[in-house]
Design a protein around this motif. Structure first.
Motif, PDB file in Angstrom:
ATOM      1  N   ALA A   1       0.842  -1.216   0.000  1.00  0.00           N
ATOM      2  CA  ALA A   1       0.000   0.000   0.000  1.00  0.00           C
ATOM      3  C   ALA A   1       0.868   1.255   0.000  1.00  0.00           C
ATOM      4  N   LEU A   2       1.960   1.222   0.760  1.00  0.00           N
ATOM      5  CA  LEU A   2       2.821   2.415   0.868  1.00  0.00           C
ATOM      6  C   LEU A   2       3.686   2.605  -0.378  1.00  0.00           C
ATOM      7  N   GLY A   3       4.171   1.504  -0.952  1.00  0.00           N
ATOM      8  CA  GLY A   3       4.971   1.595  -2.178  1.00  0.00           C
ATOM      9  C   GLY A   3       4.130   2.186  -3.305  1.00  0.00           C
ATOM     10  N   ARG A   4       2.878   1.739  -3.375  1.00  0.00           N
ATOM     11  CA  ARG A   4       1.974   2.255  -4.407  1.00  0.00           C
ATOM     12  C   ARG A   4       1.552   3.699  -4.115  1.00  0.00           C
ATOM     13  N   SER A   5       1.874   4.169  -2.917  1.00  0.00           N
ATOM     14  CA  SER A   5       1.596   5.568  -2.562  1.00  0.00           C
ATOM     15  C   SER A   5       2.877   6.407  -2.660  1.00  0.00           C
ATOM     16  N   LEU A   6       3.893   5.860  -3.320  1.00  0.00           N
ATOM     17  CA  LEU A   6       5.149   6.569  -3.608  1.00  0.00           C
ATOM     18  C   LEU A   6       5.965   6.870  -2.360  1.00  0.00           C
ATOM     19  N   ARG A   7       5.685   6.168  -1.274  1.00  0.00           N
ATOM     20  CA  ARG A   7       6.392   6.439  -0.011  1.00  0.00           C
ATOM     21  C   ARG A   7       7.732   5.721   0.038  1.00  0.00           C
ATOM     22  N   LYS A   8       8.701   6.388   0.633  1.00  0.00           N
ATOM     23  CA  LYS A   8      10.022   5.776   0.824  1.00  0.00           C
ATOM     24  C   LYS A   8       9.950   4.900   2.086  1.00  0.00           C
TER      25      LYS A   8
ATOM     26  N   ALA B   1      -2.359   2.036   4.275  1.00  0.00           N
ATOM     27  CA  ALA B   1      -3.179   3.116   3.705  1.00  0.00           C
ATOM     28  C   ALA B   1      -3.390   4.248   4.717  1.00  0.00           C
ATOM     29  N   VAL B   2      -3.665   3.881   5.972  1.00  0.00           N
ATOM     30  CA  VAL B   2      -3.932   4.921   6.984  1.00  0.00           C
ATOM     31  C   VAL B   2      -2.651   5.683   7.317  1.00  0.00           C
ATOM     32  N   CYS B   3      -1.536   4.968   7.327  1.00  0.00           N
ATOM     33  CA  CYS B   3      -0.242   5.610   7.573  1.00  0.00           C
ATOM     34  C   CYS B   3       0.034   6.639   6.470  1.00  0.00           C
ATOM     35  N   ASN B   4      -0.226   6.244   5.221  1.00  0.00           N
ATOM     36  CA  ASN B   4      -0.027   7.177   4.101  1.00  0.00           C
ATOM     37  C   ASN B   4      -0.938   8.398   4.246  1.00  0.00           C
TER      38      ASN B   4
ATOM     39  N   TYR C   1       8.161  -2.017  -6.541  1.00  0.00           N
ATOM     40  CA  TYR C   1       7.974  -0.585  -6.231  1.00  0.00           C
ATOM     41  C   TYR C   1       9.311  -0.058  -5.732  1.00  0.00           C
ATOM     42  N   ASP C   2       9.933   0.797  -6.548  1.00  0.00           N
ATOM     43  CA  ASP C   2      11.348   1.104  -6.270  1.00  0.00           C
ATOM     44  C   ASP C   2      11.559   2.032  -5.085  1.00  0.00           C
ATOM     45  N   THR C   3      10.499   2.498  -4.467  1.00  0.00           N
ATOM     46  CA  THR C   3      10.684   3.298  -3.238  1.00  0.00           C
ATOM     47  C   THR C   3      10.731   2.400  -1.998  1.00  0.00           C
ATOM     48  N   VAL C   4      10.517   1.096  -2.199  1.00  0.00           N
ATOM     49  CA  VAL C   4      10.536   0.172  -1.054  1.00  0.00           C
ATOM     50  C   VAL C   4      11.890  -0.554  -1.005  1.00  0.00           C
ATOM     51  N   THR C   5      12.521  -0.476   0.162  1.00  0.00           N
ATOM     52  CA  THR C   5      13.820  -1.147   0.357  1.00  0.00           C
ATOM     53  C   THR C   5      13.629  -2.277   1.367  1.00  0.00           C
ATOM     54  N   PHE C   6      14.252  -3.417   1.111  1.00  0.00           N
ATOM     55  CA  PHE C   6      14.199  -4.537   2.057  1.00  0.00           C
ATOM     56  C   PHE C   6      15.540  -4.697   2.763  1.00  0.00           C
ATOM     57  N   LEU C   7      15.477  -4.964   4.038  1.00  0.00           N
ATOM     58  CA  LEU C   7      16.695  -5.284   4.790  1.00  0.00           C
ATOM     59  C   LEU C   7      16.437  -6.579   5.563  1.00  0.00           C
ATOM     60  N   ASP C   8      17.256  -7.593   5.301  1.00  0.00           N
ATOM     61  CA  ASP C   8      17.144  -8.825   6.079  1.00  0.00           C
ATOM     62  C   ASP C   8      17.907  -8.615   7.374  1.00  0.00           C
ATOM     63  N   GLY C   9      17.203  -8.576   8.477  1.00  0.00           N
ATOM     64  CA  GLY C   9      17.863  -8.310   9.755  1.00  0.00           C
ATOM     65  C   GLY C   9      16.840  -8.252  10.875  1.00  0.00           C
ATOM     66  N   PHE C  10      17.341  -8.004  12.069  1.00  0.00           N
ATOM     67  CA  PHE C  10      16.466  -7.988  13.250  1.00  0.00           C
ATOM     68  C   PHE C  10      16.568  -6.620  13.921  1.00  0.00           C
ATOM     69  N   ALA C  11      15.443  -5.955  14.079  1.00  0.00           N
ATOM     70  CA  ALA C  11      15.436  -4.648  14.748  1.00  0.00           C
ATOM     71  C   ALA C  11      15.446  -4.880  16.254  1.00  0.00           C
TER      72      ALA C  11
END
Ligand SMILES: Cc1cc2nc3c(=O)[nH]c(=O)nc-3n(C[C@H](O)[C@H](O)[C@H](O)COP(=O)(O)OP(=O)(O)OC[C@H]3O[C@@H](n4cnc5c(N)ncnc54)[C@H](O)[C@@H]3O)c2cc1C
Length: 301
Positions: free
Chosen positions: A23-30, A290-293, A72-82
């Motif tokens: 939803a966020l990638g399709r809303s152009l969000r980084k 969607a609500v975050c966007n 969606y090129d504004t979405v970045t994936f990181l394999d890791g643990f926060a």
């Protein structure tokens, strides 16, 4: 925007996190999705009751989801643990176990839950294979088979009632003295549900497929499937450190828009709701995204 600065960080990149990211990638969000790659259903051979993917492996559903979101090129994936999160002036700071630091205006927790399996030898090996949590996910596959339920008290009564829909060959293992009421016991017995109070010694199985429940008195009961509802805890300690409130049942407090009790922080999927399914995770993740966007649009407009 700096490379470690995102509009939204999603912690957890399984079904709920991927849906929010879509939803966020399709809303152009980084967006940054941080995922440790340990969904709760990883041991189950086939996932059911999710439209278009009924019977697929859990990993295949995530693989397709991640592949589609990655377009969606504004979405970045990181394999890791926060491991750490804190509120800062511009939003939030998240630190991973490798020491990477990222900032965002909004946060979405899609971290799932950790099942605390009963310490019965054999149960962990059978979890998701023949020890199952939900009749909507796996009940059809074991319909009319010799089935057990590991539970006691009110929950055992309600679950027992429910599972008689899928099989009439049902045994309730209270694994110790029954806390069912006399009325509940009589009603279950009238429906031919057998009740066994003797404690379980171990689950006899072959590669996760139950053969029998062995009891401490030396007897055993042949079974094909066992329903169990283990306790759970939240997967991520960041939730508590940010001050997000939990309900008394352990799930994150969210409103209908998936907002937690901390401004700018959303949550979706298993960590918010006992209705545990891929469909619910995707639905609530879509809502959170969607609500975050919308919140970002309102703040920027
Ligand atoms: C054994 C079993 C079988 C199931 N079978 C079915 C089925 O057939 N059909 C169905 O619809 N549902 C099924 N479910 C339920 C379904 O798997 C869940 O509802 C669904 O996985 C929830 O998705 P989620 O994204 O909320 O959490 P999860 O899928 O559990 O994913 C959470 C993700 O967050 C990551 N994570 C957590 N903390 C951090 C952190 N701090 N940093 C980075 N990453 C983190 C985890 O590693 C994981 O990848 C099953 C569940 C179980 C336990």
């Amino acid at each position: 925007m700096e490379s470690n600065q995102f509009e939204v960080i999603i912690i957890g990149g399984s079904y709920a996190g991927l849906a929010a990211a879509m939803a966020l990638g399709r809303s152009l969000r980084k967006v940054l999705v941080i995922d440790a790659g340990k969904p709760c259903n990883r041991q189950t051979p086939h996932s059911h009751n999710f439209l278009t993917q009924d019977g697929s492996t859990p990993a295949e559903i995530s693989r397709i989801g991640r592949e589609q979101v990655a377009k969606y090129d504004t979405v970045t994936f990181l394999d890791g643990f926060a491991i750490e999160g804190k509120k800062i002036n511009s939003g939030f700071e998240i630190r991973t176990e490798k020491g990477e630091v990222f900032h965002s205006k909004k946060l979405i927790f899609a971290t799932g839950v950790k099942d605390i399996l009963p310490a019965i030898p054999g149960l962990a090996e059978c979890w998701g294979i023949s020890v199952i949590h939900c009749p909507y996910c796996h009940g059809y596959e074991v319909r009319n088979q010799r089935t057990g339920i590991l539970a006691n008290g009110e929950f055992a009564f309600e679950f027992g009632k429910m599972i008689t829909n899928w099989t009439k060959d049902l045994t309730l293992f209270t694994n110790g003295e029954s806390t069912l009421t006399k009325e509940q016991t009589a009603l279950l017995k009238s429906k031919n549900v057998k009740i066994i109070e003797t404690e379980i010694e171990k689950i006899q199985h072959q590669e996760g497929r139950i053969q029998s429940i062995n009891l401490i008195d030396g007897s055993s009961v042949s079974l094909n499937a066992l329903y169990a509802k283990p306790d759970f805890e939240q997967n991520s300690s960041i939730i508590a450190s940010l001050g997000c409130e939990l309900k008394s049942n352990g799930y994150l407090e969210v409103d209908q828009l998936q907002k937690t009790t901390v401004a700018g922080v959303f949550a979706c999927g298993d960590n918010t709701n006992m209705f545990r399914s891929v469909a619910f995770a995707v639905s609530s993740g879509t809502m959170a995204g969607a609500v975050c966007n919308k919140e970002l649009i309102d703040e920027e407009f």
